[in-house]
Design a protein around this motif. Structure first.
Motif, short mmCIF file in Angstrom:
data_model
loop_
_atom_site.label_atom_id
_atom_site.label_comp_id
_atom_site.label_asym_id
_atom_site.label_seq_id
_atom_site.Cartn_x
_atom_site.Cartn_y
_atom_site.Cartn_z
N TYR A 112 0.80 -1.23 0.00
CA TYR A 112 0.00 0.00 0.00
C TYR A 112 0.83 1.27 0.00
CZ TYR A 112 1.09 0.96 4.91
OH TYR A 112 1.74 1.27 6.08
N PRO A 135 1.11 3.64 -3.52
CA PRO A 135 -0.08 4.44 -3.86
C PRO A 135 -0.42 5.48 -2.80
CG PRO A 135 -0.68 2.16 -3.36
CD PRO A 135 0.81 2.20 -3.50
N ARG A 159 -6.93 3.29 -3.49
CA ARG A 159 -6.27 2.00 -3.75
C ARG A 159 -5.48 1.56 -2.52
NH1 ARG A 159 -1.88 0.90 -8.65
NH2 ARG A 159 -1.15 -1.13 -7.94
N GLN A 166 -7.83 0.11 0.03
CA GLN A 166 -8.22 -1.27 -0.28
C GLN A 166 -7.15 -2.25 0.18
OE1 GLN A 166 -8.88 -1.10 -4.51
NE2 GLN A 166 -11.04 -0.56 -4.30
#
Length: 245
Positions: free
Chosen positions: A88, A91, A114, A117
């Protein structure tokens, strides 16, 4: 393609892998010390030895961002996302960079969402989402994210509390803002105390406003707020709204 990559990894000897990792870790240490040119050299050397040392790619992205090269940082971040699509951090960090760039709200939003998520419970991501929602004009959504962040001990607790209090003040809810800011560690944070002083000042409670102002000065007499705080105290005294002790 996967076979080719596996073959390349096999061709890299264990000493080369260790050497590459050492250069990568050296780059991280140098970056932490603010030695960005040396850090870039170390990350690049890591990749020269082992092109699959993906964290060196992330290091080059971060160094580029710290050096103010958004285009170069974006290229390295996107390469890291290709190589490590389940991580992660790229992003998230690139999204936060773009959040500060005019007319880049949409791509920033795509990247930060993103990251959410991939890491839905991380404080870093939740705080970034709160900032994104603020920028998008969704104050209620930002408040929903900030409230739990400022209620628990974490890396963004004070900053989350300041943003939450600012949103509440903007909505005309000074009392709720004070409730957020009077808890520790905010109660010992001069900018938070100064914000509380402003809420008292707007309500005409000059004694409490000055008490907060004096606490700001006692905690940080030479800080960036000191001149503004003293000016407020002198102004109230000059208008006869407060009698200095």
């Amino acid at each position: 393609m996967q076979y080719f990559l596996a073959l390349m990894l096999i061709m890299i000897t264990e000493p080369e892998r260790l050497s590459s990792r050492l250069f990568m870790e050296t780059g991280e240490a140098l970056m932490g010390q603010g030695l960005l040119a040396q850090a870039r050299e170390a990350f690049s050397r890591s990749l020269d030895i082992n092109a699959h040392e993906h964290y060196a790619v992330l290091g080059l992205a971060r160094v580029s961002a710290l050096q103010g090269s958004l285009d170069l940082a974006s290229s390295w971040y996107r390469l890291f996302m290709q190589r490590c699509p389940d991580d992660y951090r790229a992003p998230l960090e690139l999204g936060l960079l773009l959040l500060e760039v005019p007319d880049s709200l949409d791509p920033a939003g795509v990247l930060i969402r993103r990251a959410l998520q991939l890491e839905p419970r991380g404080d870093d991501v939740l705080f970034a989402m709160a900032r994104l929602r603020m920028t998008e004009g969704d104050a209620a959504g930002a408040i929903d994210l900030l409230e739990p962040l400022c209620a628990r001990d974490g890396p963004h607790q004070i900053e989350a509390a300041m943003l939450l209090a600012g949103l509440l003040v903007a909505n005309g809810n000074d009392a709720a803002a004070r409730t957020v800011l009077v808890r520790e560690p905010m109660a010992s944070h001069p900018p938070a105390i100064w914000l509380v002083a402003g809420t008292h000042l707007r309500e005409g409670d000059y004694m409490r406003a000055v008490d907060c102002a004096n606490r700001c000065i006692s905690l940080n007499p030479d800080g960036t707020l000191a001149d503004s705080v003293r000016l407020m105290i002198d102004s109230l005294a000059g208008e006869g709204l407060f009698l200095p002790r």
